[in-house]
Design an enzyme around this catalytic site. Sequence first.
Site, PDB file in Angstrom:
ATOM      1  N   ARG A  58      -1.519  -1.995  -5.830  1.00 59.87           N
ATOM      2  CA  ARG A  58      -2.252  -2.773  -6.971  1.00 59.87           C
ATOM      3  C   ARG A  58      -1.525  -2.111  -8.191  1.00 59.87           C
ATOM      4  O   ARG A  58      -0.735  -1.319  -8.579  1.00 59.87           O
ATOM      5  CB  ARG A  58      -3.391  -1.932  -6.903  1.00 59.87           C
ATOM      6  CG  ARG A  58      -4.387  -2.450  -5.449  1.00 59.87           C
ATOM      7  CD  ARG A  58      -5.702  -1.834  -5.786  1.00 59.87           C
ATOM      8  NE  ARG A  58      -5.538  -0.354  -5.248  1.00 59.87           N
ATOM      9  CZ  ARG A  58      -6.457   0.775  -5.281  1.00 59.87           C
ATOM     10  NH1 ARG A  58      -7.858   0.166  -5.554  1.00 59.87           N
ATOM     11  NH2 ARG A  58      -6.438   1.927  -5.102  1.00 59.87           N
ATOM     12  N   GLY A  68       0.823  -1.199  -0.110  1.00 60.10           N
ATOM     13  CA  GLY A  68      -0.085   0.021  -0.032  1.00 60.10           C
ATOM     14  C   GLY A  68       0.843   1.472  -0.005  1.00 60.10           C
ATOM     15  O   GLY A  68       0.457   2.294   0.469  1.00 60.10           O
ATOM     16  N   ALA A  69       2.052   1.094  -0.739  1.00 61.93           N
ATOM     17  CA  ALA A  69       3.289   2.247  -0.609  1.00 61.93           C
ATOM     18  C   ALA A  69       2.575   3.326  -1.579  1.00 61.93           C
ATOM     19  O   ALA A  69       3.296   4.292  -1.292  1.00 61.93           O
ATOM     20  CB  ALA A  69       4.337   1.789  -1.252  1.00 61.93           C
ATOM     21  N   SER A  70       1.588   3.294  -2.271  1.00 59.38           N
ATOM     22  CA  SER A  70       1.072   4.436  -3.150  1.00 59.38           C
ATOM     23  C   SER A  70       0.084   5.459  -2.445  1.00 59.38           C
ATOM     24  O   SER A  70      -0.111   6.482  -2.776  1.00 59.38           O
ATOM     25  CB  SER A  70       0.485   4.033  -4.372  1.00 59.38           C
ATOM     26  OG  SER A  70      -0.713   3.268  -3.912  1.00 59.38           O
ATOM     27  N   ARG A 128      -0.010  11.664  20.830  1.00 52.16           N
ATOM     28  CA  ARG A 128      -0.906  13.121  20.946  1.00 52.16           C
ATOM     29  C   ARG A 128      -1.173  13.564  22.446  1.00 52.16           C
ATOM     30  O   ARG A 128      -1.269  14.608  22.895  1.00 52.16           O
ATOM     31  CB  ARG A 128      -2.178  12.737  20.139  1.00 52.16           C
ATOM     32  CG  ARG A 128      -1.960  12.691  18.762  1.00 52.16           C
ATOM     33  CD  ARG A 128      -3.221  12.128  18.008  1.00 52.16           C
ATOM     34  NE  ARG A 128      -3.154  12.412  16.614  1.00 52.16           N
ATOM     35  CZ  ARG A 128      -3.830  11.551  15.735  1.00 52.16           C
ATOM     36  NH1 ARG A 128      -4.887  10.821  16.075  1.00 52.16           N
ATOM     37  NH2 ARG A 128      -3.547  11.666  14.420  1.00 52.16           N
ATOM     38  N   ASN A 139     -12.085  -3.839   4.930  1.00 51.23           N
ATOM     39  CA  ASN A 139     -10.426  -3.935   5.162  1.00 51.23           C
ATOM     40  C   ASN A 139     -10.065  -5.319   5.544  1.00 51.23           C
ATOM     41  O   ASN A 139      -8.977  -5.758   5.293  1.00 51.23           O
ATOM     42  CB  ASN A 139     -10.189  -2.883   5.968  1.00 51.23           C
ATOM     43  CG  ASN A 139     -10.120  -1.416   5.479  1.00 51.23           C
ATOM     44  OD1 ASN A 139      -9.924  -1.396   4.105  1.00 51.23           O
ATOM     45  ND2 ASN A 139     -10.147  -0.433   5.986  1.00 51.23           N
ATOM     46  N   THR A 190      -3.579  -0.618   8.894  1.00 53.03           N
ATOM     47  CA  THR A 190      -5.031  -0.472   8.549  1.00 53.03           C
ATOM     48  C   THR A 190      -6.086  -0.458   9.628  1.00 53.03           C
ATOM     49  O   THR A 190      -5.935  -1.232  10.417  1.00 53.03           O
ATOM     50  CB  THR A 190      -5.216  -1.843   7.608  1.00 53.03           C
ATOM     51  OG1 THR A 190      -4.063  -2.034   6.333  1.00 53.03           O
ATOM     52  CG2 THR A 190      -6.665  -1.500   6.842  1.00 53.03           C
ATOM     53  N   ARG A 227      -1.333   7.601   1.166  1.00 56.56           N
ATOM     54  CA  ARG A 227      -0.857   8.623   1.837  1.00 56.56           C
ATOM     55  C   ARG A 227       0.236   8.124   3.072  1.00 56.56           C
ATOM     56  O   ARG A 227       1.628   8.720   3.033  1.00 56.56           O
ATOM     57  CB  ARG A 227      -1.904   9.321   2.907  1.00 56.56           C
ATOM     58  CG  ARG A 227      -2.660  10.434   1.971  1.00 56.56           C
ATOM     59  CD  ARG A 227      -3.629  11.093   2.879  1.00 56.56           C
ATOM     60  NE  ARG A 227      -4.520  11.957   2.057  1.00 56.56           N
ATOM     61  CZ  ARG A 227      -4.153  13.270   2.247  1.00 56.56           C
ATOM     62  NH1 ARG A 227      -3.073  13.724   2.633  1.00 56.56           N
ATOM     63  NH2 ARG A 227      -4.876  14.168   1.392  1.00 56.56           N
ATOM     64  N   HIS A 239      -7.832   1.600  19.540  1.00 56.08           N
ATOM     65  CA  HIS A 239      -7.617   2.908  18.693  1.00 56.08           C
ATOM     66  C   HIS A 239      -8.710   3.524  18.061  1.00 56.08           C
ATOM     67  O   HIS A 239      -9.270   3.112  17.022  1.00 56.08           O
ATOM     68  CB  HIS A 239      -6.516   2.423  17.524  1.00 56.08           C
ATOM     69  CG  HIS A 239      -6.319   3.878  16.665  1.00 56.08           C
ATOM     70  ND1 HIS A 239      -5.863   5.059  17.156  1.00 56.08           N
ATOM     71  CD2 HIS A 239      -6.674   4.102  15.440  1.00 56.08           C
ATOM     72  CE1 HIS A 239      -5.703   6.026  16.139  1.00 56.08           C
ATOM     73  NE2 HIS A 239      -5.967   5.096  15.025  1.00 56.08           N
TER      74      HIS A 239
END
Length: 313
Positions: free
Chosen positions: A34, A7-9, A154, A99, A122, A11, A178
């Site tokens: 992909r 999923g490197a493409s 945070r 997902n 994810t 954000r 989370h």
Amino acid sequence: MKVSVIGASGRIGSAVSFLLAKEPYINHINLISREKSLNKLNGIKLDIYDALAAEGKDAEIEVHSENDLSVVEGSEITIIPAGIPRTNNMSRHDLAKENAKIIKKYVGGISKSCDTKLFIITNPVDVMTQKALVESGYERNQVFGLGTHLDSMRFKVAIAKYFGVHIDDVRTRIIGEHGDTMVPLLSATAIGGIPITRLPYYEYLPYQKIVDFVKSGGKRIIELKGGSEYGPASAIVNVVKCITNDDKRLLTLSAYLDGEIDGIKDVCIGVPVKVGKNGIEEVVPIKISDEEFKAFKHSVKVVKNCWNEVKDI
């Protein structure tokens, strides 16, 4: 060290790939996506090479399609931020079913031929971490999620700003989901080793306002800029460093519980863990206040309910 990012493409995937490429201990990165995103990945690769040249650093960066996950073999860690992104009108749980299918596909493909550590980003991350653990068949120390690590940072920033101190002096953490049922641990919050309950002006601490601010952090960023990347990517690199350097640091990640905390079992959720070269080397059996534990059990229940909806997908 070799790392793969599936999923490197996206954000977070592109941001973490860039930050990892700059690290001195990383010499090989697989960028995986992909088929339709391969052109973008090649552009990301060239962009990263330009940045590395400016800093006098080199690394081997390869672009691969998700159709051949055997390329993951040899990766110390495989980071998975792939999935449907959240919009500002969605909860993290709204993403769970779709997902879960994506995690099942990737993890199933990887585990057939590779031995690696799976670092799940994810959302909803606790449920997706358990999905990855079940589908991979890996040992529990090899599969973990970002959990409440970013939320804890945070919270740390908010505490430092309120008391007007350097952020490195603050020690605190958030456990649980989370998501909306996360549990900040005031009982484990200190500044310079002094519990904040003993510090001046503690009685005026706008606790609920701070908690609400932390819980809405992701949604707020989505509304303002479409999604977060720098914060999660930096938090991910922080964890990778701990594993590479065998730091044995206590971080709050999503990990599988098997009774370590008051007998709670069969759930992946944000808890303090010792992180080293073997991944999750120990779940730390912490003692917290009765009120915090009650909230933690509620958080566990929420995550388990979501897990029951996707475990058979």
